[in-house]
Enzyme design. Structure first.
Site, PDB file in Angstrom:
ATOM      1  N   ASN A 105       0.848  -1.188   0.000  1.00  0.00           N
ATOM      2  CA  ASN A 105       0.000   0.000   0.000  1.00  0.00           C
ATOM      3  C   ASN A 105       0.883   1.237   0.000  1.00  0.00           C
ATOM      4  O   ASN A 105       1.972   1.230   0.580  1.00  0.00           O
ATOM      5  CB  ASN A 105      -0.862  -0.023   1.268  1.00  0.00           C
ATOM      6  CG  ASN A 105      -1.786   1.183   1.364  1.00  0.00           C
ATOM      7  OD1 ASN A 105      -2.196   1.720   0.341  1.00  0.00           O
ATOM      8  ND2 ASN A 105      -2.091   1.593   2.575  1.00  0.00           N
ATOM      9  N   HIS A 107       1.136   5.283   1.069  1.00  0.00           N
ATOM     10  CA  HIS A 107       0.478   6.197   1.996  1.00  0.00           C
ATOM     11  C   HIS A 107       1.194   7.544   1.955  1.00  0.00           C
ATOM     12  O   HIS A 107       2.433   7.589   2.000  1.00  0.00           O
ATOM     13  CB  HIS A 107       0.519   5.614   3.427  1.00  0.00           C
ATOM     14  CG  HIS A 107      -0.196   6.451   4.425  1.00  0.00           C
ATOM     15  ND1 HIS A 107      -1.574   6.542   4.476  1.00  0.00           N
ATOM     16  CD2 HIS A 107       0.274   7.251   5.401  1.00  0.00           C
ATOM     17  CE1 HIS A 107      -1.918   7.361   5.457  1.00  0.00           C
ATOM     18  NE2 HIS A 107      -0.823   7.809   6.033  1.00  0.00           N
ATOM     19  N   SER A 134       5.190   6.786   2.057  1.00  0.00           N
ATOM     20  CA  SER A 134       5.620   5.456   2.505  1.00  0.00           C
ATOM     21  C   SER A 134       4.985   4.377   1.638  1.00  0.00           C
ATOM     22  O   SER A 134       3.854   4.546   1.159  1.00  0.00           O
ATOM     23  CB  SER A 134       5.182   5.214   3.962  1.00  0.00           C
ATOM     24  OG  SER A 134       5.645   6.245   4.822  1.00  0.00           O
ATOM     25  N   ASP A 143      -2.633   0.987   7.924  1.00  0.00           N
ATOM     26  CA  ASP A 143      -1.281   1.520   7.625  1.00  0.00           C
ATOM     27  C   ASP A 143      -0.261   1.064   8.661  1.00  0.00           C
ATOM     28  O   ASP A 143       0.630   1.820   9.043  1.00  0.00           O
ATOM     29  CB  ASP A 143      -1.329   3.059   7.573  1.00  0.00           C
ATOM     30  CG  ASP A 143      -2.280   3.541   6.491  1.00  0.00           C
ATOM     31  OD1 ASP A 143      -3.030   4.497   6.744  1.00  0.00           O
ATOM     32  OD2 ASP A 143      -2.300   2.920   5.414  1.00  0.00           O
TER      33      ASP A 143
HETATM   34  C1  GRF Z   1      -2.745   8.753  -2.679  1.00  0.00           C
HETATM   35  O1  GRF Z   1      -1.919   9.746  -2.081  1.00  0.00           O
HETATM   36  C2  GRF Z   1      -2.806   7.547  -1.794  1.00  0.00           C
HETATM   37  O2  GRF Z   1      -1.606   7.242  -1.135  1.00  0.00           O
HETATM   38  C3  GRF Z   1      -3.839   8.004  -0.791  1.00  0.00           C
HETATM   39  O3  GRF Z   1      -4.826   8.654  -1.555  1.00  0.00           O
HETATM   40  C4  GRF Z   1      -4.198   9.188  -2.714  1.00  0.00           C
HETATM   41  C5  GRF Z   1      -4.885   8.590  -3.901  1.00  0.00           C
HETATM   42  O4  GRF Z   1      -4.743   9.491  -4.924  1.00  0.00           O
HETATM   43  N1  GRF Z   1      -4.371   6.871  -0.074  1.00  0.00           N
HETATM   44  P1  GRF Z   1      -5.140   9.013  -6.416  1.00  0.00           P
HETATM   45  O5  GRF Z   1      -6.514   8.363  -6.324  1.00  0.00           O
HETATM   46  O6  GRF Z   1      -4.082   8.039  -6.849  1.00  0.00           O
HETATM   47  O7  GRF Z   1      -5.129  10.289  -7.216  1.00  0.00           O
END
Ligand code: GRF
Length: 191
Positions: A105, A107, A134, A143
């Site tokens: 994942n 984050h 991360s 997370d």
């Molecule tokens: C990313 O920063 C992801 O890590 C977080 O939400 C955002 C998703 O953005 N969980 P997108 O949908 O890829 O534009």
């Protein structure tokens, strides 16, 4: 390496990842993109002629039933790795157990700082002068899995959630590509 990607939103990180894996030398390909709703980001997969599926959370009576339907879709593609890229939904433990340890994942914070669905907003609210991005292994918690890669990102004066998130996302994308490449080449073994 066969990669399945799960999203919930705009899929800008998915789009970047699709562009990366479309480079002929990259040792992985995206075999499917799934979402827990009718996510706009699925259109990026369609543009790259990657199969998509949507398993709307609201169509199911429970998280576990939703998870079972999601796992059934994922199973049909037999992915070697599952990438959560903006999936804003906690996977049921049964789904994690089925595909672990090959679920990662991304984050938009320097975990364990600012976990959860609003990591960017929380860093700003805390007055952090730096945050980060991360890539972690998914262990069923929020997370909370082993950190596979992370990098600091500065917070600039006057940053808003969108401007800070926009600075973080390119770092997330680079870290994710590096982690997937290392998994594909066997440099990084998930256990
Ligand atoms: C990313 O920063 C992801 O890590 C977080 O939400 C955002 C998703 O953005 N969980 P997108 O949908 O890829 O534009």
């Amino acid at each position: 390496l066969k990669v399945a990607v799960l999203i919930s939103g705009a899929g800008s990180n998915l789009r970047a990842f699709l562009e990366t894996v479309s480079e002929s030398t990259f040792p992985a390909r995206v075999v499917a993109v799934g979402a827990d709703r009718d996510a706009d980001g699925l259109s990026h997969a369609t543009h790259f002629e990657v199969p998509t599926f949507s398993v709307p959370f609201r169509d199911f009576a429970s998280r576990d039933e939703w998870g079972a339907a999601l796992a059934a879709q994922l199973r049909t593609y037999a992915p070697d790795l599952i990438v959560l890229s903006g999936l804003m939904r906690l996977l049921p433990q049964a789904v994690v157990d089925e595909f672990a340890p090959r679920i990662v994942n991304t984050h938009p914070a320097y975990l364990p700082e600012f976990p959860g669905a609003h990591g960017v907003r929380d860093a700003l609210a805390a007055g952090a002068v730096e945050t980060g991005a991360s890539v972690i292994q998914v262990d069923g918690g929020v997370d909370s899995g082993p950190i596979l890669a992370q990098e600091r990102v500065p917070v600039e004066p006057g940053d808003t959630e969108p401007t800070l998130h926009a600075r973080i996302k390119p770092v997330e994308r680079r870290l994710l590509s590096d982690v997937v490449r290392r998994i594909a080449t066997g440099d990084l073994i998930l256990t």
